[in-house]
Design a protein around this motif. Structure first.
Motif, short mmCIF file in Angstrom:
data_model
loop_
_atom_site.label_atom_id
_atom_site.label_comp_id
_atom_site.label_asym_id
_atom_site.label_seq_id
_atom_site.Cartn_x
_atom_site.Cartn_y
_atom_site.Cartn_z
N ASN A 196 10.60 10.50 0.15
CA ASN A 196 10.05 11.58 -0.67
C ASN A 196 9.47 11.07 -1.99
OD1 ASN A 196 12.33 10.96 -2.01
ND2 ASN A 196 13.46 12.81 -1.39
N GLY A 197 9.48 9.77 -2.17
CA GLY A 197 8.89 9.16 -3.36
C GLY A 197 8.80 7.66 -3.14
N PRO A 198 8.16 6.93 -4.04
CA PRO A 198 7.98 5.49 -3.83
C PRO A 198 9.28 4.73 -3.69
CG PRO A 198 6.69 6.27 -5.71
CD PRO A 198 7.50 7.43 -5.24
N ILE A 199 10.30 5.09 -4.49
CA ILE A 199 11.56 4.34 -4.44
C ILE A 199 12.25 4.58 -3.10
CG2 ILE A 199 13.85 4.09 -5.49
CD1 ILE A 199 12.58 4.71 -8.17
N GLN B 8 4.42 23.25 0.35
CA GLN B 8 5.31 23.62 -0.76
C GLN B 8 5.21 22.63 -1.94
OE1 GLN B 8 6.60 23.83 2.56
NE2 GLN B 8 6.08 26.01 2.32
N GLY B 9 4.31 21.67 -1.82
CA GLY B 9 4.13 20.70 -2.92
C GLY B 9 5.11 19.55 -2.84
N ARG B 10 5.89 19.47 -1.74
CA ARG B 10 6.84 18.35 -1.62
C ARG B 10 6.07 17.09 -1.25
NH1 ARG B 10 10.70 22.27 0.90
NH2 ARG B 10 9.38 22.00 2.72
N SER B 11 6.37 16.02 -1.94
CA SER B 11 5.57 14.82 -1.69
C SER B 11 6.21 13.96 -0.60
CB SER B 11 5.40 14.12 -3.03
OG SER B 11 5.88 12.85 -2.98
N ALA C 143 0.87 -1.18 0.00
CA ALA C 143 0.00 0.00 0.00
C ALA C 143 0.90 1.23 0.00
CB ALA C 143 -0.91 0.00 1.22
N PHE C 144 0.51 2.24 -0.78
CA PHE C 144 1.21 3.53 -0.76
C PHE C 144 0.27 4.57 -0.16
CE2 PHE C 144 3.29 1.72 -4.58
CZ PHE C 144 4.61 1.92 -4.21
N GLN C 145 0.85 5.47 0.57
CA GLN C 145 0.05 6.61 1.01
C GLN C 145 0.85 7.85 0.66
OE1 GLN C 145 -0.57 6.47 5.16
NE2 GLN C 145 -2.22 7.99 5.13
N GLU C 146 0.28 8.71 -0.12
CA GLU C 146 1.05 9.87 -0.59
C GLU C 146 0.39 11.15 -0.12
OE1 GLU C 146 1.90 9.79 -4.74
OE2 GLU C 146 3.14 11.59 -4.61
#
Ligand code: KIV
Ligand code: ZN
Length: 563
Positions: free
Chosen positions: A484-487, A459-462, A451-454
């Motif tokens: 800061n990202g999926p990887i 500031q739009g930083r994920s 599962a991913f939760q984003e």
């Protein structure tokens, strides 16, 4: 063979030219094309074409855009005669196409030819007699006056018989061929042609076609070009004639002869598809036209579906087009050599990166797509192929754009297989090797659930949280990580696990179209503790998941390789 062939063979004696202009000229416009497939081509077949085959080839020539077609020799046989009647009465001839009728310069044959043309809209009446030194000596036992008289008498008869047919509405033009022109003394050729022009009443408005055949190709193309330039310069009524060539190919120089002949002033070419015709054939219309095309000159003929033309030609004539036939052969867009493959690959890449409309691809003088051929068979992978070849096939045939760093590794996998099987590999087999080596790898580590939760901050930083259930052999375990990202999140999630000993080096992802479905493919480059790089590939509908599958693929490959 003789030690001294000069004991038997007489070399061609070129004419003396003080100044020639043709070497400085360029071909900038196409000639008038005349197909002689149904006549010279047909007469040279073991099994001449039947009516259906002739009709099919006729329509194919029309579709290609040929506007002048020599259909046959109507006075030669009843079958030939009837074919003309079928064409004319069956309404097969488009209004802008002219049919050409061949006849020897003999009165009764000329008479019969006129009977065959009744009702045709546009006709070229083509008459000929042989003029060369050799033919006069060994065949006709006559001098130049003798052969000139034959031609002039024929011209007179033709003119007389023309009146009713012209009155009936036929647009009738004339063509004269001094057969075996290449071996005729040029002053004699000029003389006979001028006499014929005069007898036929040629004018600049009503030109007569003077067709100058290399009936047997017995000199080099440059000597022939000299002949043409000389002939044109010396012909008093040049402005009343269309200069046409009819090159045969005995020395294998038919195309060069036609090209240099055009430089020397010829305006019309008689040719056949794939060079069919007597002995070694007539000049190949396709090569000649496509040679112009590669120089940026529109040949005025359409070979966009060369495979179809080849199929029709082979079916109708029962001849075979050779694998290396320019522009059309089975193998002409195939690079076997590895270095050629790499260069083609780079050329394609260069063109893409520069968004260039220009064709600048090494080893491929033409874009195969322009003649309806595909990129797919350009590269065949065999044991001689280079490292880029397999990657090229993956890109061209399946849309996988492998990162450069991966080419050598995948190239090696493919090379091992070609060495094993000893034959070339088809694209599908290369795809299977790729799947097997990189994609279908689900052990020892398998991702069972995830599962991913984003979220994104002001500031739009994920910010991504990854939760997953993995299995390693019999053990199932949970992992969780943020990044800061999926990887990044995934790498943090597996931190502390055994699979933790790899560092991330590089990654590339793009979409591929599989049928109506779009999939994402991710190429992952990891480095192990010993500094060894390893690649993995993940394919998934979900663009977040594809790289994670790629990481697991790389880890599984590394672990399996160590075992
Ligand atoms: O090759 C030749 O000379 C011919 C003539 C009839 C034009 O075919
Ligand atoms: Zn011929």
């Amino acid at each position: 063979m003789l030690k001294n062939p000069a004991e038997k063979y007489i070399p061609f004696v070129p004419i003396q030219m003080e100044r020639r202009t043709w070497p400085d000229k360029q071909i900038t416009a196409p000639p008038v094309w005349c197909s002689v497939d149904l006549r010279d081509g047909n007469q040279a077949l073991i099994d001449p074409m039947n009516v259906e085959e002739k009709l099919e080839l006729f329509h194919t020539l029309v579709d290609i855009g040929v506007k002048e077609i020599e259909v046959g020799f109507p006075s030669a046989s009843e079958t030939e005669f009837q074919f003309f009647r079928t064409l004319i009465e069956g309404g097969h001839i488009p209004d802008d196409v002219t049919i050409q009728m061949l006849v020897q310069a003999r009165p009764h044959l000329i008479q019969r030819t006129f009977e065959a043309m009744a009702g045709a809209k546009n006709v070229i009446l083509h008459f000929y007699n042989s003029t060369s030194t050799l033919q006069r000596k060994v065949v006709f036992h006559t001098d130049m006056e003798g052969v000139t008289q034959i031609a002039v008498d024929a011209a007179r008869l033709i003119r007389a018989l023309s009146e009713p047919i012209i009155r009936s509405g036929t647009n009738l033009r004339y063509q004269y061929s001094p057969e075996s022109f290449m071996g005729t003394e040029m002053d004699n050729a000029v003389y006979i042609c001028q006499r014929v022009l005069e007898e036929l009443g040629a004018t600049p408005e009503n030109k007569v076609i003077l067709n100058l055949p290399s009936t047997v190709e017995n000199c080099m193309p440059n000597y022939f070009a000299d002949e043409i330039e000389y002939f044109i310069n010396k012909l008093p009524s040049r402005d009343c004639a269309v200069i046409s060539l009819h090159p045969h190919n005995d020395r294998g120089e038919g195309v060069a002869t036609a090209e240099l002949g055009m430089l020397a002033g010829a305006e019309r070419i008689e040719a056949t598809l794939f060079g069919n015709g007597e002995r070694t054939g007539n000049v190949d219309m396709i090569t000649l036209a496509m040679n112009m095309y590669t120089q940026g000159v529109d040949p005025g003929l359409d070979f966009s579906d060369i495979n179809h033309i080849r199929t029709v030609y082979e079916r109708c004539t029962k001849m075979k087009v050779g694998e290396r036939q320019p522009y059309a052969g089975e193998l002409v867009f195939t690079a076997f050599s590895g270095s050629h493959q790499d260069a083609i690959n780079k050329g394609v890449q260069y063109r893409k990166e520069n968004r260039s409309p220009l064709w600048e691809i090494p080893y491929l003088p033409i874009d195969p797509a322009d003649v309806g051929r595909q990129y797919e068979p350009i590269i065949r992978i065999n044991s001689q192929s280079g490292k880029g070849g397999a990657a090229f096939v993956m890109q061209q045939s399946f849309g996988y754009d492998l990162p450069k760093a991966m080419h050598a590794e995948f190239g090696h996998i493919v090379q091992v297989e070609t060495d094993r099987v000893g034959t070339e590999l088809q694209p599908q087999r290369i795809f299977e090797l790729f799947q097997h080596a990189y994609v279908d790898i689900s052990s020892p580590y398998t991702l069972l659930r995830h599962a991913f939760q984003e979220t994104a901050d002001a500031q739009g930083r994920s910010h991504v949280v990854f939760r997953g259930t993995l299995r390693h052999k019999e053990t199932v375990f949970e992992v969780c990580g943020e990044g800061n990202g999926p990887i990044d999140a995934f790498f943090n999630a597996i931190h502390g696990q055994k699979m933790d000993r790899f560092t991330f080096v590089d990654y590339k992802e793009h979409a591929i179209q599989a049928g109506s479905d779009s999939m994402a493919v991710a190429y992952i480059q990891l480095r192990d503790a010993q500094g060894q790089d390893i690649f993995g590939v993940g394919v998934d509908h979900n663009i977040n998941l594809a790289p994670l599958r790629g990481i697991l693929s790389a880890i599984n490959r590394a672990v399996t390789a160590k075992q």
